[in-house]
Scaffold this active site. Structure first.
Site, PDB file in Angstrom:
ATOM      1  N   TYR A 104       0.860  -1.188   0.000  1.00 56.61           N
ATOM      2  CA  TYR A 104       0.000   0.000   0.000  1.00 56.61           C
ATOM      3  C   TYR A 104       0.892   1.232   0.000  1.00 56.61           C
ATOM      4  CZ  TYR A 104      -3.632  -3.288   1.660  1.00 56.61           C
ATOM      5  OH  TYR A 104      -4.495  -4.350   1.806  1.00 56.61           O
ATOM      6  N   ARG A 123     -16.119  -1.688  -0.697  1.00 59.73           N
ATOM      7  CA  ARG A 123     -15.289  -0.550  -1.123  1.00 59.73           C
ATOM      8  C   ARG A 123     -16.100   0.744  -1.083  1.00 59.73           C
ATOM      9  NH1 ARG A 123     -10.391  -2.640  -3.225  1.00 59.73           N
ATOM     10  NH2 ARG A 123     -10.528  -4.807  -3.807  1.00 59.73           N
ATOM     11  N   GLY A 124     -17.044   0.807  -0.157  1.00 56.83           N
ATOM     12  CA  GLY A 124     -17.840   2.030   0.035  1.00 56.83           C
ATOM     13  C   GLY A 124     -19.184   1.976  -0.668  1.00 56.83           C
ATOM     14  N   PHE A 125     -19.333   1.062  -1.629  1.00 56.97           N
ATOM     15  CA  PHE A 125     -20.549   1.046  -2.466  1.00 56.97           C
ATOM     16  C   PHE A 125     -21.812   0.761  -1.648  1.00 56.97           C
ATOM     17  CE2 PHE A 125     -23.540  -0.787  -5.533  1.00 56.97           C
ATOM     18  CZ  PHE A 125     -23.561   0.241  -6.464  1.00 56.97           C
ATOM     19  N   HIS A 170      -0.192 -12.046   1.114  1.00 54.71           N
ATOM     20  CA  HIS A 170      -1.201 -11.187   0.475  1.00 54.71           C
ATOM     21  C   HIS A 170      -1.852 -11.902  -0.702  1.00 54.71           C
ATOM     22  CE1 HIS A 170      -1.970  -6.589  -0.116  1.00 54.71           C
ATOM     23  NE2 HIS A 170      -3.071  -7.280  -0.161  1.00 54.71           N
ATOM     24  N   LEU A 211     -17.566  -2.988   3.385  1.00 53.46           N
ATOM     25  CA  LEU A 211     -18.603  -2.061   2.900  1.00 53.46           C
ATOM     26  C   LEU A 211     -18.613  -2.042   1.373  1.00 53.46           C
ATOM     27  CD1 LEU A 211     -17.828   0.882   5.392  1.00 53.46           C
ATOM     28  CD2 LEU A 211     -19.452  -1.009   5.664  1.00 53.46           C
TER      29      LEU A 211
HETATM   30  N1  LIG Z   1      -6.189  -8.564   1.459  1.00 55.13           N
HETATM   31  C1  LIG Z   1      -6.539  -7.853   0.409  1.00 55.13           C
HETATM   32  O1  LIG Z   1      -6.338  -8.238  -0.745  1.00 55.13           O
HETATM   33  C2  LIG Z   1      -7.215  -6.536   0.625  1.00 55.13           C
HETATM   34  C3  LIG Z   1      -7.847  -5.873  -0.447  1.00 55.13           C
HETATM   35  C4  LIG Z   1      -8.481  -4.661  -0.189  1.00 55.13           C
HETATM   36  C5  LIG Z   1      -8.459  -4.122   1.091  1.00 55.13           C
HETATM   37  N2  LIG Z   1      -7.809  -4.769   2.097  1.00 55.13           N
HETATM   38  C6  LIG Z   1      -7.759  -4.228   3.477  1.00 55.13           C
HETATM   39  O2  LIG Z   1      -9.093  -4.121   3.934  1.00 55.13           O
HETATM   40  C7  LIG Z   1      -9.339  -2.790   4.371  1.00 55.13           C
HETATM   41  C8  LIG Z   1     -10.782  -2.456   4.119  1.00 55.13           C
HETATM   42  O3  LIG Z   1     -11.079  -2.536   2.749  1.00 55.13           O
HETATM   43  P1  LIG Z   1     -11.713  -1.280   2.027  1.00 55.13           P
HETATM   44  O4  LIG Z   1     -10.968  -0.057   2.419  1.00 55.13           O
HETATM   45  O5  LIG Z   1     -11.891  -1.610   0.603  1.00 55.13           O
HETATM   46  O6  LIG Z   1     -13.114  -1.324   2.813  1.00 55.13           O
HETATM   47  P2  LIG Z   1     -14.518  -0.708   2.799  1.00 55.13           P
HETATM   48  O7  LIG Z   1     -14.693  -0.306   4.220  1.00 55.13           O
HETATM   49  O8  LIG Z   1     -15.435  -1.685   2.189  1.00 55.13           O
HETATM   50  O9  LIG Z   1     -14.500   0.575   1.854  1.00 55.13           O
HETATM   51  C9  LIG Z   1     -13.767   1.730   2.107  1.00 55.13           C
HETATM   52  C10 LIG Z   1     -14.446   2.868   1.378  1.00 55.13           C
HETATM   53  O10 LIG Z   1     -15.689   3.138   2.033  1.00 55.13           O
HETATM   54  C11 LIG Z   1     -15.727   4.472   2.511  1.00 55.13           C
HETATM   55  N3  LIG Z   1     -16.376   4.447   3.837  1.00 55.13           N
HETATM   56  C12 LIG Z   1     -15.922   3.883   4.977  1.00 55.13           C
HETATM   57  N4  LIG Z   1     -16.820   4.009   5.959  1.00 55.13           N
HETATM   58  C13 LIG Z   1     -17.862   4.701   5.431  1.00 55.13           C
HETATM   59  C14 LIG Z   1     -19.106   5.147   5.967  1.00 55.13           C
HETATM   60  N5  LIG Z   1     -19.444   4.880   7.231  1.00 55.13           N
HETATM   61  N6  LIG Z   1     -19.945   5.826   5.140  1.00 55.13           N
HETATM   62  C15 LIG Z   1     -19.619   6.072   3.842  1.00 55.13           C
HETATM   63  N7  LIG Z   1     -18.446   5.687   3.286  1.00 55.13           N
HETATM   64  C16 LIG Z   1     -17.583   4.988   4.082  1.00 55.13           C
HETATM   65  C17 LIG Z   1     -14.291   4.921   2.588  1.00 55.13           C
HETATM   66  O11 LIG Z   1     -14.253   6.305   2.421  1.00 55.13           O
HETATM   67  P3  LIG Z   1     -12.973   7.255   2.708  1.00 55.13           P
HETATM   68  O12 LIG Z   1     -11.825   6.623   1.962  1.00 55.13           O
HETATM   69  O13 LIG Z   1     -13.415   8.557   2.132  1.00 55.13           O
HETATM   70  O14 LIG Z   1     -12.750   7.300   4.151  1.00 55.13           O
HETATM   71  C18 LIG Z   1     -13.679   4.159   1.414  1.00 55.13           C
HETATM   72  O15 LIG Z   1     -13.929   4.856   0.200  1.00 55.13           O
HETATM   73  C19 LIG Z   1      -8.348  -1.946   3.577  1.00 55.13           C
HETATM   74  O16 LIG Z   1      -8.121  -0.697   4.192  1.00 55.13           O
HETATM   75  C20 LIG Z   1      -7.145  -2.835   3.570  1.00 55.13           C
HETATM   76  O17 LIG Z   1      -6.421  -2.695   4.782  1.00 55.13           O
HETATM   77  C21 LIG Z   1      -7.206  -5.974   1.881  1.00 55.13           C
END
Ligand SMILES: NC(=O)c1ccc[n+]([C@@H]2O[C@H](COP(=O)([O-])OP(=O)(O)OC[C@H]3O[C@@H](n4cnc5c(N)ncnc54)[C@H](OP(=O)(O)O)[C@@H]3O)[C@@H](O)[C@H]2O)c1
Length: 327
Positions: free
Chosen positions: A55, A206-208, A123, A204
């Protein structure tokens, strides 16, 4: 914040914090705000931070390292190796060899400024490298005290069993949410059978699933999501329906769509610890509050019935990215 235990002994907050977006993929970064989010997370009782060497690379681990040095929180750090990327490029290769694990671990420890990584994930598994070889290398890192626990991302149930036979696996981290439920078929039951924790990433969607992103123009330029099939203009028109249903049901439960999505994941098993990602205080606080929302069996069933019948258009990664999942 309540606690949950991954594997036999990694006890952490029931909801962790995904730190990836603080460095890249989801729009511009703001280190000062991210450091405030990390500090507030600790105040809210969150003690499980998720990062990876790729990252940024390697901005995210360095940012966490700065936070750990200045705040000295009692926090557990999970990081990952195996996706090899140069700064500024998305082009990548997979290396899950024991030799690379050793080298990557040393580099992560240095960037994080710690002596031991609490949970060290592969990963992505390179299918040309036997998982047994990778696990033997990681077991050596456990023996040397460099890592405390081993995790695997996006593995198949078969790979998980083979890995666990070499050394106990503490957690599997794979995408899991109301619009991505593939793991329920084999991986999650295998985790439950073997006493392995499960960490849903992108809980979430990816926020969707929060309803915040309705069309491609809602993403800032360069946002990684614009390249994903599920977020194409056409797919988003179809997929919006699931976010609408979650929003309607959240209103009935008097919580937000993000909170309902997280509460649902928590209701799916005591070994599950979601890691919603955010770089904003407001979302962090909202997401942390989901740990105290309980769904009844009826609510869980209604939510599943209302969402499972809706089509989800588009794969979660590009064809190249899909090669690395369920490996
Ligand atoms: N192992 C893997 O291959 C892999 C892949 C992807 C992710 N990950 C890990 O998993 C973590 C979580 O995944 P993700 O970041 O994709 O998760 P997510 O929580 O599904 O989505 C994050 C997105 O949602 C938005 N968001 C978060 N809380 C919100 C709320 N309460 N209301 C409206 N929008 C909200 C964030 O906005 P903002 O950015 O504006 O705050 C961001 O755009 C990552 O940070 C990473 O550490 C691992």
């Amino acid at each position: 914040m309540q606690k949950r235990t991954l594997g036999s002994d990694l006890t952490i907050s029931a909801i962790g914090l995904g730190c990836m977006g603080m460095s890249e993929f989801y729009g511009p970064r703001d280190d000062s705000e991210s450091l405030r989010v990390l500090a507030r997370a600790v105040e809210l009782g969150i003690d499980f931070f998720d990062t990876a060497d790729m990252y940024g690379p390697h901005h995210n681990e360095e940012l966490i390292g700065r936070f750990l040095a200045s705040h000295k929180p009692k926090a557990r750090i999970a990081t990952k190796f195996g996706i090899v990327r140069n700064p500024g490029e998305y082009q990548r290769s997979l290396d899950s060899s024991a030799r690379y694990a050793q080298q990557a671990c040393e580099a992560s420890l240095r960037r994080l400024g710690i002596e031991q990584i609490d949970l060290y994930y592969v990963h992505r598994v390179n299918p040309d490298i036997p998982i047994e070889e990778t696990m033997e290398g990681l077991a050596q890192l456990v023996q040397d005290g460099k890592i405390a626990h081993i995790g695997l991302c996006e593995v198949s149930a078969d790979t998980l069993r083979r890995a666990h036979a070499v050394h106990p696996v503490t957690a599997v981290q794979t995408e899991y949410s109301l619009w991505t439920r593939d793991v329920e078929q084999a991986v999650l039951p295998t985790c439950q059978e073997l006493g392995i924790g499960f960490v849903p990433y992108s809980p979430l969607g990816r926020g969707f699933l929060t309803g915040r992103f309705q069309a491609t123009e809602d993403f800032e330029e360069g946002d990684f999501r614009s390249n994903l099939p599920r977020f194409s203009e056409q797919a988003m028109v179809t997929n919006r329906r699931i976010a609408e249903v979650i929003s309607d049901m959240a209103a009935l439960k008097e919580c937000t769509p993000a909170q309902l999505s997280l509460a649902w994941l928590l209701s799916k098993g005591g070994n599950i610890v979601p890691i919603p990602g955010t770089k904003r205080l407001r979302y962090l606080e909202e997401n942390a509050a989901a740990a105290s929302i309980t769904l009844t069996a009826d609510e869980q069933q209604q939510l599943e019935a209302a969402t499972a019948c809706l089509p989800v258009l588009g794969e979660r990664y590009t064809p190249e990215g899909m090669k690395g999942v369920n490996a």
